[in-house]
Design a protein around this motif. Structure first.
Motif, PDB file in Angstrom:
ATOM      1  N   GLU A  35       3.502   0.310   8.735  1.00 16.16           N
ATOM      2  CA  GLU A  35       2.039   0.436   8.641  1.00 16.16           C
ATOM      3  C   GLU A  35       1.440  -0.642   7.740  1.00 16.16           C
ATOM      4  O   GLU A  35       0.355  -1.156   8.014  1.00 16.16           O
ATOM      5  CB  GLU A  35       1.663   1.832   8.118  1.00 16.16           C
ATOM      6  CG  GLU A  35       1.908   2.920   9.140  1.00 16.16           C
ATOM      7  CD  GLU A  35       1.811   4.325   8.571  1.00 16.16           C
ATOM      8  OE1 GLU A  35       1.511   5.249   9.333  1.00 16.16           O
ATOM      9  OE2 GLU A  35       2.055   4.505   7.356  1.00 16.16           O
ATOM     10  N   ASN A  36       2.153  -0.972   6.662  1.00 16.95           N
ATOM     11  CA  ASN A  36       1.698  -2.046   5.786  1.00 16.95           C
ATOM     12  C   ASN A  36       1.561  -3.362   6.549  1.00 16.95           C
ATOM     13  O   ASN A  36       0.599  -4.104   6.368  1.00 16.95           O
ATOM     14  CB  ASN A  36       2.693  -2.234   4.633  1.00 16.95           C
ATOM     15  CG  ASN A  36       2.278  -1.495   3.378  1.00 16.95           C
ATOM     16  OD1 ASN A  36       1.395  -1.932   2.668  1.00 16.95           O
ATOM     17  ND2 ASN A  36       2.897  -0.356   3.134  1.00 16.95           N
ATOM     18  N   VAL A  37       2.531  -3.641   7.404  1.00 16.85           N
ATOM     19  CA  VAL A  37       2.552  -4.920   8.113  1.00 16.85           C
ATOM     20  C   VAL A  37       1.575  -4.920   9.298  1.00 16.85           C
ATOM     21  O   VAL A  37       1.061  -5.954   9.703  1.00 16.85           O
ATOM     22  CB  VAL A  37       3.991  -5.253   8.574  1.00 16.85           C
ATOM     23  CG1 VAL A  37       4.055  -6.597   9.280  1.00 16.85           C
ATOM     24  CG2 VAL A  37       4.944  -5.246   7.384  1.00 16.85           C
ATOM     25  N   LEU A  69     -10.373   7.082  -8.373  1.00 18.74           N
ATOM     26  CA  LEU A  69     -10.452   5.674  -7.979  1.00 18.74           C
ATOM     27  C   LEU A  69      -9.789   4.786  -9.028  1.00 18.74           C
ATOM     28  O   LEU A  69      -9.093   3.830  -8.702  1.00 18.74           O
ATOM     29  CB  LEU A  69     -11.911   5.248  -7.784  1.00 18.74           C
ATOM     30  CG  LEU A  69     -12.679   5.948  -6.657  1.00 18.74           C
ATOM     31  CD1 LEU A  69     -14.103   5.409  -6.564  1.00 18.74           C
ATOM     32  CD2 LEU A  69     -11.983   5.786  -5.320  1.00 18.74           C
ATOM     33  N   MET A  70      -9.982   5.151 -10.303  1.00 20.63           N
ATOM     34  CA  MET A  70      -9.385   4.332 -11.359  1.00 20.63           C
ATOM     35  C   MET A  70      -7.876   4.532 -11.425  1.00 20.63           C
ATOM     36  O   MET A  70      -7.164   3.684 -11.947  1.00 20.63           O
ATOM     37  CB  MET A  70     -10.029   4.672 -12.707  1.00 20.63           C
ATOM     38  CG  MET A  70     -11.459   4.169 -12.794  1.00 20.63           C
ATOM     39  SD  MET A  70     -12.096   4.106 -14.489  1.00 20.63           S
ATOM     40  CE  MET A  70     -11.657   5.701 -15.107  1.00 20.63           C
ATOM     41  N   GLY A  71      -7.410   5.654 -10.876  1.00 25.62           N
ATOM     42  CA  GLY A  71      -5.979   5.930 -10.894  1.00 25.62           C
ATOM     43  C   GLY A  71      -5.185   5.084  -9.914  1.00 25.62           C
ATOM     44  O   GLY A  71      -3.961   5.049  -9.976  1.00 25.62           O
ATOM     45  N   VAL A  72      -5.891   4.417  -8.983  1.00 27.14           N
ATOM     46  CA  VAL A  72      -5.194   3.548  -8.028  1.00 27.14           C
ATOM     47  C   VAL A  72      -5.067   2.169  -8.676  1.00 27.14           C
ATOM     48  O   VAL A  72      -6.072   1.582  -9.074  1.00 27.14           O
ATOM     49  CB  VAL A  72      -5.984   3.452  -6.702  1.00 27.14           C
ATOM     50  CG1 VAL A  72      -5.278   2.534  -5.722  1.00 27.14           C
ATOM     51  CG2 VAL A  72      -6.158   4.839  -6.097  1.00 27.14           C
ATOM     52  N   PRO A  73      -3.842   1.646  -8.802  1.00 27.23           N
ATOM     53  CA  PRO A  73      -3.656   0.371  -9.516  1.00 27.23           C
ATOM     54  C   PRO A  73      -4.517  -0.750  -8.945  1.00 27.23           C
ATOM     55  O   PRO A  73      -4.736  -0.833  -7.733  1.00 27.23           O
ATOM     56  CB  PRO A  73      -2.177   0.053  -9.307  1.00 27.23           C
ATOM     57  CG  PRO A  73      -1.538   1.353  -8.981  1.00 27.23           C
ATOM     58  CD  PRO A  73      -2.572   2.171  -8.290  1.00 27.23           C
ATOM     59  N   ALA A  74      -5.005  -1.633  -9.815  1.00 25.69           N
ATOM     60  CA  ALA A  74      -5.882  -2.733  -9.399  1.00 25.69           C
ATOM     61  C   ALA A  74      -5.195  -3.641  -8.388  1.00 25.69           C
ATOM     62  O   ALA A  74      -5.846  -4.230  -7.522  1.00 25.69           O
ATOM     63  CB  ALA A  74      -6.323  -3.536 -10.620  1.00 25.69           C
ATOM     64  N   GLY A  75      -3.872  -3.752  -8.476  1.00 20.97           N
ATOM     65  CA  GLY A  75      -3.125  -4.607  -7.551  1.00 20.97           C
ATOM     66  C   GLY A  75      -3.309  -4.208  -6.099  1.00 20.97           C
ATOM     67  O   GLY A  75      -3.234  -5.050  -5.197  1.00 20.97           O
ATOM     68  N   GLN A  76      -3.567  -2.929  -5.856  1.00 18.71           N
ATOM     69  CA  GLN A  76      -3.768  -2.459  -4.489  1.00 18.71           C
ATOM     70  C   GLN A  76      -5.030  -3.085  -3.887  1.00 18.71           C
ATOM     71  O   GLN A  76      -5.018  -3.575  -2.768  1.00 18.71           O
ATOM     72  CB  GLN A  76      -3.882  -0.927  -4.477  1.00 18.71           C
ATOM     73  CG  GLN A  76      -2.608  -0.226  -4.887  1.00 18.71           C
ATOM     74  CD  GLN A  76      -1.558  -0.258  -3.791  1.00 18.71           C
ATOM     75  OE1 GLN A  76      -1.830   0.082  -2.654  1.00 18.71           O
ATOM     76  NE2 GLN A  76      -0.366  -0.698  -4.131  1.00 18.71           N
ATOM     77  N   PHE A 121       0.854  -1.184   0.000  1.00 16.24           N
ATOM     78  CA  PHE A 121       0.000   0.000   0.000  1.00 16.24           C
ATOM     79  C   PHE A 121       0.893   1.238   0.000  1.00 16.24           C
ATOM     80  O   PHE A 121       1.654   1.482   0.936  1.00 16.24           O
ATOM     81  CB  PHE A 121      -0.944  -0.023   1.189  1.00 16.24           C
ATOM     82  CG  PHE A 121      -1.797  -1.272   1.218  1.00 16.24           C
ATOM     83  CD1 PHE A 121      -2.428  -1.711   0.059  1.00 16.24           C
ATOM     84  CD2 PHE A 121      -1.959  -2.005   2.375  1.00 16.24           C
ATOM     85  CE1 PHE A 121      -3.199  -2.870   0.058  1.00 16.24           C
ATOM     86  CE2 PHE A 121      -2.730  -3.161   2.388  1.00 16.24           C
ATOM     87  CZ  PHE A 121      -3.350  -3.592   1.227  1.00 16.24           C
ATOM     88  N   GLY A 122       0.775   2.016  -1.076  1.00 18.06           N
ATOM     89  CA  GLY A 122       1.729   3.093  -1.327  1.00 18.06           C
ATOM     90  C   GLY A 122       1.671   4.248  -0.349  1.00 18.06           C
ATOM     91  O   GLY A 122       2.634   4.983  -0.199  1.00 18.06           O
ATOM     92  N   HIS A 123       0.538   4.401   0.336  1.00 20.09           N
ATOM     93  CA  HIS A 123       0.389   5.544   1.247  1.00 20.09           C
ATOM     94  C   HIS A 123       0.783   5.179   2.667  1.00 20.09           C
ATOM     95  O   HIS A 123       0.562   5.956   3.589  1.00 20.09           O
ATOM     96  CB  HIS A 123      -1.041   6.056   1.200  1.00 20.09           C
ATOM     97  CG  HIS A 123      -2.070   5.024   1.607  1.00 20.09           C
ATOM     98  ND1 HIS A 123      -2.138   3.779   1.013  1.00 20.09           N
ATOM     99  CD2 HIS A 123      -3.040   5.048   2.530  1.00 20.09           C
ATOM    100  CE1 HIS A 123      -3.113   3.094   1.560  1.00 20.09           C
ATOM    101  NE2 HIS A 123      -3.680   3.835   2.489  1.00 20.09           N
ATOM    102  N   MET A 124       1.326   3.980   2.864  1.00 22.76           N
ATOM    103  CA  MET A 124       1.691   3.546   4.205  1.00 22.76           C
ATOM    104  C   MET A 124       3.169   3.170   4.243  1.00 22.76           C
ATOM    105  O   MET A 124       3.702   2.648   3.271  1.00 22.76           O
ATOM    106  CB  MET A 124       0.890   2.304   4.596  1.00 22.76           C
ATOM    107  CG  MET A 124      -0.592   2.523   4.664  1.00 22.76           C
ATOM    108  SD  MET A 124      -1.371   0.979   5.166  1.00 22.76           S
ATOM    109  CE  MET A 124      -3.075   1.408   4.881  1.00 22.76           C
TER     110      MET A 124
END
Lengths: 252, 298
Positions: free
Chosen positions: A108-110, B184-191, A101-104
């Motif tokens: 925080e991810n773990v 919302l579409m800008g956040v990659p599907a993998g997330q 998760f790019g914002h963490m």
């Protein structure tokens, strides 16, 4: 108990059959490697195990219980989303593209799964997360964001994140395919340690060395079927089928 | 190539050590200088006219700038902006999520909503809400085609202020839906996939994983929408809501000082949009957590 059984699993993507009756068993505590050319259906099969993909027919049992579906009269019906989520929380998954998760931060991810899903108190979750990050060799990277970490480091955080949910089973979808060659080793080392600890693992991989060294069973897939499966040394060193031979001659 | 093979340009004959010690000058650009003079002159002329033309009525501007009716209208304008934006955001989020649903009906309704509210002028929508009582003389809750359980007179429960809010908010919702959807579409599907694989539900995934990351895509256009909304609220004058512009008109209708009073309104509008721009910059900074560029700087 975390054995995984595939019973006559079929899947088609809008008319194209990508899994054509898979029968395969991974015993509890075993490491199984799925190998084969791209498009052979190995990733799809893996993603069926935690129901990220639906199946068209057939059954997958994890720990002796059907996953993704339940009995409905004389047929199967997709299970309630809540039940699926519950089962998923006991199955760790590691992706080719890490998907941290790019914002963490790494920490925080773990921490996120235990805090939000298992309702573990924050202090305890943080202590456990630090321990896990230390275990994958990243004790000094806890405050870093994914964008500040190398691919190998990101993938190790991703493994720690999956382990934070205390899974019975770990799924790896080409965990080293997106890494620079010199970073592959650090991720494989973490996976080897995990295998030594007795974790049940299904690994889709192109790392034949890893498969030979760590796997208890290797399955070679091509065009939606398991062509042959068995002891890694047998399969990799003395393949019986022409398709397996052709594939291995290209990757070894 | 060795030094002796260097081409013999003019510089090559110099002593390079001596050249290296000389100061560097900036080459003059005469075109820029001319442009500067011309633009400067125009700016001066403009300023001169504004200051000296008695028509601008600066003393009148000063007199009305803090007039209680102006301040009262200003408050209404701020209220309209805030409430309409909140309404727009909520509607936008719901419509965006509906638009991305795999259910045909939900997707269709969301599409129709955006189609209608973007496809007709806001001014016309505003007038519609002003005349809502003509279309629906009473509003109530009941069984369609059957008896009414409770009933109110539309004009009583739908004051002009509320009509204004609905006009602005419902329209904004349509635009906001597209902004939110892009985010919302800008956040990659993998997330989402990683979140689902951990056992998070769709709503939890949206809340903890997708929306926080969509925010940095959504915020800049939402900031622009808010600034735009502040000015668009002035359209409520067509249904007689007492906002900044309406009250300004009320004053100049009596004293006929149109220009000075319009300057008063403009000064307030520009002050508020300036403040909003500053707030926007600060919020954007906060939501850029984990940004690649920021991360590299750290």
């Amino acid at each position: 108990m975390s054995e995984v059984q595939f019973l006559n699993v079929h899947k088609d993507f809008s008319g194209m059959e990508v899994l054509k009756g898979i029968n395969f068993t991974v015993e509890s505590g075993q490491v199984a490697c799925l190998i084969g050319p791209s498009g052979s259906g190995k990733s799809t099969l893996l993603r069926c195990v935690n129901h990220l993909e639906t199946t068209s027919s057939g059954t997958i049992l994890v720990g002796g219980r059907m996953i993704g579906y339940e009995v409905h009269g004389d047929r199967l019906i997709e299970a309630h989303q809540k039940d699926i989520n519950k089962r998923r929380s006991r199955i760790g998954m590691v992706f080719q593209s890490f998907n941290l998760f790019g914002h963490m931060t790494a920490l925080e991810n773990v921490m996120m799964g235990p805090v939000k899903l298992l309702k573990v108190p924050k202090a305890q979750a943080e202590a456990e997360a630090r321990e896990l990050l230390a275990k994958v060799g990243l004790a000094d990277r806890t405050g870093h964001y994914p964008a500040q970490l190398s691919g190998g480091q990101q993938q190790r955080v991703a493994i720690a994140r999956a382990l934070s949910m205390k899974p019975d089973l770990m799924l790896f979808d080409e965990p080293t395919s997106a890494l620079d060659p010199e970073l592959v080793g650090e991720v494989l080392d973490v996976m080897k340690a995990l295998a030594r600890d007795g974790m049940t693992m299904i690994v889709v991989t192109h790392e034949m060395g890893f498969a030979r060294e760590v796997a208890d069973v290797v399955a070679f897939m091509d065009s939606g079927v398991i062509v042959e499966a068995g002891d890694p040394n047998e399969i990799i060193s003395r393949p019986q089928h022409e398709r397996t031979k052709a594939f291995l001659s290209k990757v070894l | 190539m060795t030094v002796s093979e260097l081409p013999s340009t003019a510089e090559a004959r110099h002593d390079f050590a001596e050249l290296a010690s000389r100061p560097v000058l900036k080459r003059k650009r005469p075109g820029q200088l001319i442009a500067m003079v011309v633009v400067g002159l125009f700016a001066l002329m403009g300023a001169y006219v504004i200051v000296t033309n008695p028509g601008f009525g600066w003393p009148t501007v000063a007199k009305y700038l803090f007039d209680v009716r102006i301040l009262d209208g200003l408050l209404t304008t701020i209220e309209l902006t805030v409430i309409a934006m909140v309404l727009g955001l909520v509607i936008g989020l719901v419509i965006a999520v509906m638009r991305m649903s795999d259910n045909v009906l939900l997707r269709g309704v969301a599409g129709a909503y955006i189609w209608f509210f973007r496809g007709t002028p806001l001014l016309v929508q505003m007038l519609f809400w002003g005349f809502a009582a003509v279309l629906f003389p009473t509003i109530g809750i009941g069984i369609p085609g059957g008896p009414m359980l409770v009933e109110w007179n539309t004009n009583d429960v739908l004051p002009l202020f509320v009509a204004g809010i609905l006009g602005l908010g419902l329209n904004e919702g349509a635009y906001m839906a597209e902004i939110v959807r892009a985010g919302l579409m800008g956040v990659p599907a993998g997330q989402s996939e990683a979140s689902h694989a951990m056992g998070f539900s769709r709503m939890e995934t949206l809340r903890h994983v997708v929306i926080p990351q969509a925010m940095k895509i959504i915020l800049p256009p939402v900031g622009n929408e808010t600034i735009s909304m502040l000015k668009t609220t002035s359209l409520v004058i067509v249904i007689g809501v007492g906002d900044l512009l309406y009250n300004t008109q009320q004053i100049y209708a009596r004293n006929l000082q149109q220009i000075p009073l319009l300057i008063v309104a403009s000064l307030w509008y520009i002050l508020l949009t300036t403040i909003l721009s500053l707030v926007q910059a600060r919020i954007e900074k906060r939501y850029s957590r984990g940004n690649t560029i920021q991360a590299r700087k750290a």
